[in-house]
Design an enzyme around this catalytic site. Structure first.
Site, PDB file in Angstrom:
ATOM      1  N   ALA A 192      -5.551  30.984 -14.188  1.00  0.00           N
ATOM      2  CA  ALA A 192      -5.842  30.101 -15.322  1.00  0.00           C
ATOM      3  C   ALA A 192      -4.978  30.557 -16.494  1.00  0.00           C
ATOM      4  O   ALA A 192      -5.458  31.217 -17.430  1.00  0.00           O
ATOM      5  CB  ALA A 192      -7.322  30.157 -15.671  1.00  0.00           C
ATOM      6  N   PRO A 193      -3.694  30.238 -16.474  1.00  0.00           N
ATOM      7  CA  PRO A 193      -2.745  30.815 -17.440  1.00  0.00           C
ATOM      8  C   PRO A 193      -3.003  30.440 -18.892  1.00  0.00           C
ATOM      9  O   PRO A 193      -2.638  31.197 -19.797  1.00  0.00           O
ATOM     10  CB  PRO A 193      -1.391  30.280 -16.957  1.00  0.00           C
ATOM     11  CG  PRO A 193      -1.709  29.064 -16.142  1.00  0.00           C
ATOM     12  CD  PRO A 193      -3.033  29.350 -15.497  1.00  0.00           C
TER      13      PRO A 193
ATOM     14  N   TRP B 175     -27.758  31.834 -14.867  1.00  0.00           N
ATOM     15  CA  TRP B 175     -26.847  30.998 -15.635  1.00  0.00           C
ATOM     16  C   TRP B 175     -26.521  31.591 -17.010  1.00  0.00           C
ATOM     17  O   TRP B 175     -26.285  30.864 -17.974  1.00  0.00           O
ATOM     18  CB  TRP B 175     -27.387  29.563 -15.762  1.00  0.00           C
ATOM     19  CG  TRP B 175     -27.469  28.913 -14.401  1.00  0.00           C
ATOM     20  CD1 TRP B 175     -28.555  28.818 -13.599  1.00  0.00           C
ATOM     21  CD2 TRP B 175     -26.381  28.329 -13.679  1.00  0.00           C
ATOM     22  NE1 TRP B 175     -28.227  28.205 -12.410  1.00  0.00           N
ATOM     23  CE2 TRP B 175     -26.886  27.884 -12.433  1.00  0.00           C
ATOM     24  CE3 TRP B 175     -25.026  28.125 -13.962  1.00  0.00           C
ATOM     25  CZ2 TRP B 175     -26.107  27.264 -11.475  1.00  0.00           C
ATOM     26  CZ3 TRP B 175     -24.241  27.494 -13.003  1.00  0.00           C
ATOM     27  CH2 TRP B 175     -24.779  27.070 -11.777  1.00  0.00           C
TER      28      TRP B 175
ATOM     29  N   ASP C 199      -1.833  40.136 -14.965  1.00  0.00           N
ATOM     30  CA  ASP C 199      -0.525  39.542 -15.220  1.00  0.00           C
ATOM     31  C   ASP C 199      -0.427  38.137 -14.635  1.00  0.00           C
ATOM     32  O   ASP C 199      -1.145  37.774 -13.697  1.00  0.00           O
ATOM     33  CB  ASP C 199       0.577  40.415 -14.616  1.00  0.00           C
ATOM     34  CG  ASP C 199       0.708  41.755 -15.332  1.00  0.00           C
ATOM     35  OD1 ASP C 199       0.288  41.817 -16.506  1.00  0.00           O
ATOM     36  OD2 ASP C 199       1.205  42.712 -14.710  1.00  0.00           O
TER      37      ASP C 199
ATOM     38  N   LYS D 233     -20.465  28.748 -11.213  1.00  0.00           N
ATOM     39  CA  LYS D 233     -19.531  28.042 -12.088  1.00  0.00           C
ATOM     40  C   LYS D 233     -18.587  29.057 -12.718  1.00  0.00           C
ATOM     41  O   LYS D 233     -18.981  30.201 -12.998  1.00  0.00           O
ATOM     42  CB  LYS D 233     -20.264  27.306 -13.223  1.00  0.00           C
ATOM     43  CG  LYS D 233     -20.951  26.015 -12.818  1.00  0.00           C
ATOM     44  CD  LYS D 233     -20.001  24.830 -12.853  1.00  0.00           C
ATOM     45  CE  LYS D 233     -20.792  23.528 -12.683  1.00  0.00           C
ATOM     46  NZ  LYS D 233     -19.895  22.358 -12.592  1.00  0.00           N
TER      47      LYS D 233
ATOM     48  N   LEU E 180       2.743  26.308  -5.332  1.00  0.00           N
ATOM     49  CA  LEU E 180       3.180  26.521  -3.941  1.00  0.00           C
ATOM     50  C   LEU E 180       2.185  27.410  -3.205  1.00  0.00           C
ATOM     51  O   LEU E 180       1.846  27.147  -2.043  1.00  0.00           O
ATOM     52  CB  LEU E 180       4.574  27.152  -3.913  1.00  0.00           C
ATOM     53  CG  LEU E 180       5.757  26.267  -4.298  1.00  0.00           C
ATOM     54  CD1 LEU E 180       7.058  27.063  -4.230  1.00  0.00           C
ATOM     55  CD2 LEU E 180       5.854  25.043  -3.392  1.00  0.00           C
ATOM     56  N   ARG E 181       1.726  28.462  -3.859  1.00  0.00           N
ATOM     57  CA  ARG E 181       0.723  29.342  -3.233  1.00  0.00           C
ATOM     58  C   ARG E 181      -0.521  28.541  -2.835  1.00  0.00           C
ATOM     59  O   ARG E 181      -1.044  28.666  -1.725  1.00  0.00           O
ATOM     60  CB  ARG E 181       0.324  30.459  -4.200  1.00  0.00           C
ATOM     61  CG  ARG E 181      -0.702  31.427  -3.611  1.00  0.00           C
ATOM     62  CD  ARG E 181      -1.360  32.287  -4.683  1.00  0.00           C
ATOM     63  NE  ARG E 181      -0.412  33.019  -5.494  1.00  0.00           N
ATOM     64  CZ  ARG E 181       0.165  34.166  -5.142  1.00  0.00           C
ATOM     65  NH1 ARG E 181      -0.111  34.700  -3.966  1.00  0.00           N
ATOM     66  NH2 ARG E 181       1.019  34.768  -5.964  1.00  0.00           N
TER      67      ARG E 181
ATOM     68  N   ASP F 267      -0.260  12.396   3.536  1.00  0.00           N
ATOM     69  CA  ASP F 267      -0.423  11.124   2.838  1.00  0.00           C
ATOM     70  C   ASP F 267       0.535  11.029   1.654  1.00  0.00           C
ATOM     71  O   ASP F 267       0.865  12.029   1.015  1.00  0.00           O
ATOM     72  CB  ASP F 267      -1.863  10.995   2.343  1.00  0.00           C
ATOM     73  CG  ASP F 267      -2.088   9.713   1.568  1.00  0.00           C
ATOM     74  OD1 ASP F 267      -2.039   8.639   2.186  1.00  0.00           O
ATOM     75  OD2 ASP F 267      -2.268   9.783   0.327  1.00  0.00           O
TER      76      ASP F 267
ATOM     77  N   GLU G 257       3.634   9.908   6.117  1.00  0.00           N
ATOM     78  CA  GLU G 257       3.409   8.524   5.714  1.00  0.00           C
ATOM     79  C   GLU G 257       4.466   8.174   4.672  1.00  0.00           C
ATOM     80  O   GLU G 257       4.296   8.430   3.483  1.00  0.00           O
ATOM     81  CB  GLU G 257       2.002   8.337   5.132  1.00  0.00           C
ATOM     82  CG  GLU G 257       1.680   6.874   4.862  1.00  0.00           C
ATOM     83  CD  GLU G 257       0.829   6.644   3.614  1.00  0.00           C
ATOM     84  OE1 GLU G 257       0.191   5.578   3.541  1.00  0.00           O
ATOM     85  OE2 GLU G 257       0.824   7.495   2.718  1.00  0.00           O
TER      86      GLU G 257
END
Length: 652
Positions: free
Chosen positions: A48-49, A63, A74, A99, A291-292, A313, A368
């Site tokens: 989550a950069p 919660w 990093d 969450k 890509l990962r 697809d 496709e």
């Protein structure tokens, strides 16, 4: 192609240098999300950069939004370790909710599902899906080996949720128990499963994915899907996943969109990151972490569920910056090689195919693509994109166009043959007369185009066939056999269309009062002996079994010896099988000479006019046909055939 080959090689080299090879890189589902360690501690990791801080909350901590912070690492990574309880059990119980709490630099507090979540569910009255920790004490272990890669691929395209006559969402268990035996009986050796990747909106047909690593919970549990695939393998049937890596749902709370609070993260920023027609987000394939995520996603489905390959697809949308929107393709090479091509997407697809086929030699990938991109189905080593097959998407459109616009006497034999044979040499195609696309609301199945409202009243075999039913049954069989035998190196049928499923597909939504009436497959029609649906089923079954015996899908393309416009007759041979079709609406022919390659004695092996297929039984199957050394229509031998309907003969 050479440039892309070099770029693809560079990408592989970078994986080797930075990640220790693509094998480890594509197993990132073992380190991201949540992982139970040998001591029962739980390791959490996210990318989550743009986030300022991350916290974990859920049932396990009542919660509490702040008690369990992630540690920033990093490259935008965040990690958290939860030690086991005093009794050594994991801190988060199986089947409890979690969450990720994302704090943004702007001071917002966001609640998110992990992009790597393996199971998500939705409570009945809720519209938002929940991340559920899936870690059963005794997970299902698959025992049956993968089937061998078939030389002739016969695909049964299926959707688990509509695989029942009931007006409800059907289950994995229903599919395993009731549908798999039908597929096996029909002679299909591969299933293409749609709408498995979790999608919040059922009516999206599975093409608006929200959780990429989660098998849809609306049909059952992950273990029940594993049992389905294992049972298919026990029957010798491969299973392909309809994978959606071309775009993602715009959902924020239960999707990938704005996971870290930014407009980008997994996607390009707007406007490049938005698909205007699909109202969805577009991946940034140049991003290392994307890509990962995507390559690991493919690996996850192959390893965890033991799928045998993928139907990708929306490949056309991936290949071009214009996404195929408002663009026609004539076949000119300038349409395929220029600045309009998205090289990042091409390299991703090359990487995906190279990695899949290296790790799993029997893996099958199908593209496709409506554009006709050259070398799509050539090996990456040749500069191709590495797919095994492409869908022959022009064929079903041609059949629908003919049935919509032309009278029977105006059918153009040459145009039909051109459509069925117009494919790039050396690139294998999957032919189909109709798929799910043709059955969606706004269109209807071939059977319904042919017979329409008479299917409600005149499909009984206890009454004489009306002209509409007679014509519809015969053309339904002939269209499928012609497509099967001439149109490609593989064949696809959408669930239920093999027996002439009536009407169309429409999922429950506001516009139809949330009705399931058209979101089901009426397999019960087959169980009523006096309805003619079982006759079409029997023909489809015997067509597949005949192909299995003679292997025309694995043979070189057909040699067409006749396409007579006046007689409406098509004759061709493929795999030493002679195919003869008479599409004339009123005429039969006697003494009709047809060309053959191999001399000898021929016998009828499949005849669409047989009574058990809803035909009239006008041919004597005891007749033997002998060739004459009389050259005809480009072949050295010929047969003076007595009558023609829609059949094939084999050299015996």
């Amino acid at each position: 192609s050479f440039l892309l080959k070099v770029v693809g090689s560079e990408a592989l080299f970078q994986l080797e240098e930075a990640e220790g090879g693509f094998d480890q890189f594509t197993r990132s589902y073992r380190t991201f999300g949540v992982q139970r360690q040998p001591d029962n501690s739980l390791f959490f990791k996210e990318w989550a950069p743009a986030a300022e801080a991350l916290f974990l909350t859920g049932d396990f901590n009542n919660w509490n939004k702040f008690s369990h912070p992630y540690t920033k690492k990093d490259f935008g990574k965040w990690e958290l370790i939860l030690l086991p309880r005093h009794d050594k059990s994991p801190a988060v119980d199986h089947n409890t909710k979690l969450k990720v709490v994302v704090h943004t630099k702007e001071g917002e507090r966001l609640y998110r599902i992990s992009p790597w979540a393996k199971y998500v569910t939705r409570e009945e009255k809720s519209v938002i899906y929940d991340w559920v920790h899936w870690d059963p004490a005794l997970p299902y272990i698959q025992i049956h080996p993968r089937p061998k890669k078939p030389t002739s691929l016969r695909i049964y395209e299926a959707h688990v949720g509509i695989a029942s006559p009931e007006s409800t969402i059907a289950s994995y268990t229903n599919f395993t128990t009731n549908v798999l035996p039908r597929i096996k009986d029909l002679g299909y050796n591969c299933i293409q499963l749609m709408a498995i990747m979790e999608h919040a909106y059922y009516a999206s047909f599975g093409y608006q994915v929200t959780s990429f690593f989660a098998a849809s919970s609306r049909y059952g549990t992950p273990d029940e899907l594993k049992l389905l695939i294992d049972t298919a393998h026990s029957m010798g049937i491969m299973v392909l996943l309809d994978v959606v890596h071309s775009h993602a749902s715009k959902n924020v709370e239960d999707g990938l969109n704005k996971f870290d609070g930014s407009d980008s993260c997994f996607f390009h920023s707007s406007p490049r990151g938005d698909h205007s027609q699909w109202d969805s987000r577009l991946f940034n394939y140049s991003s290392w972490e994307v890509l990962r995520f995507l390559l690991s996603n493919l690996r996850w489905w192959m390893e965890e569920y033991r799928f045998d390959g993928f139907r990708f697809d929306g490949v056309t949308s991936m290949l071009y910056h214009h996404h195929g929107v408002g663009t026609g393709f004539s076949g000119d090479y300038s349409e395929y090689f220029g600045l309009q091509v998205d090289e990042d997407s091409l390299v991703y697809l090359m990487l995906a195919n190279h990695i899949l086929h290296t790790l799993y030699p029997s893996c099958i990938t199908v593209a496709e693509d409506v554009s006709g991109m050259p070398a799509l189905c050539r090996e990456v080593q040749e500069g191709g994109l590495g797919f095994d097959y492409r869908l022959a998407m022009a064929i079903p459109d041609k059949w629908i166009q003919i049935l919509k616009e032309l009278k029977d006497e105006d059918w153009d034999m040459g145009n039909i043959i051109h459509t069925l044979t117009n494919r790039r040499y050396g690139e294998k195609c999957i032919a189909y007369a109709e798929s799910h696309d043709q059955a969606l609301v706004g269109d209807k199945s071939l059977a319904f185009w042919l017979m329409d409202k008479e299917m409600y009243t005149n499909m009984s075999s206890l009454i004489p066939m009306t002209p509409v039913i007679d014509r519809g049954l015969q053309l339904h069989k002939m269209i499928r056999l012609l497509t099967h035998s001439m149109g490609g190196e593989g064949y696809l049928n959408f669930m239920g269309n093999e027996f002439g499923h009536p009407e169309w597909l429409d999922f429950p939504r506001e516009g139809n009062n949330q009705s399931y009436h058209y979101a089901r497959r009426q397999f019960n029609l087959l169980d009523i002996d006096n309805l003619r649906y079982h006759q079409l089923y029997a023909f489809d079954r015997d067509m597949n079994r005949t192909e299995d015996k003679y292997g025309w899908l694995a043979a070189p393309p057909a040699f067409v010896s006749a396409k007579h416009e006046g007689d409406k007759v098509i004759v061709f041979d493929r795999a030493n099988v002679l195919f003869i079709f008479n599409f004339h609406p009123t005429k039969s022919f006697q003494g009709y000479r047809v060309a053959v390659d191999v001399p000898g004695k021929y016998k009828i092996k499949l005849d669409s006019d047989m009574v058990q297929y809803g035909g009239h039984g006008r041919l004597d199957h005891n007749t033997e046909f002998f060739t004459e050394a009389q050259p005809f229509n480009g072949r050295p031998n010929s047969i003076p055939f007595r009558k023609t309907t829609g059949q094939n003969l084999d050299l015996s």
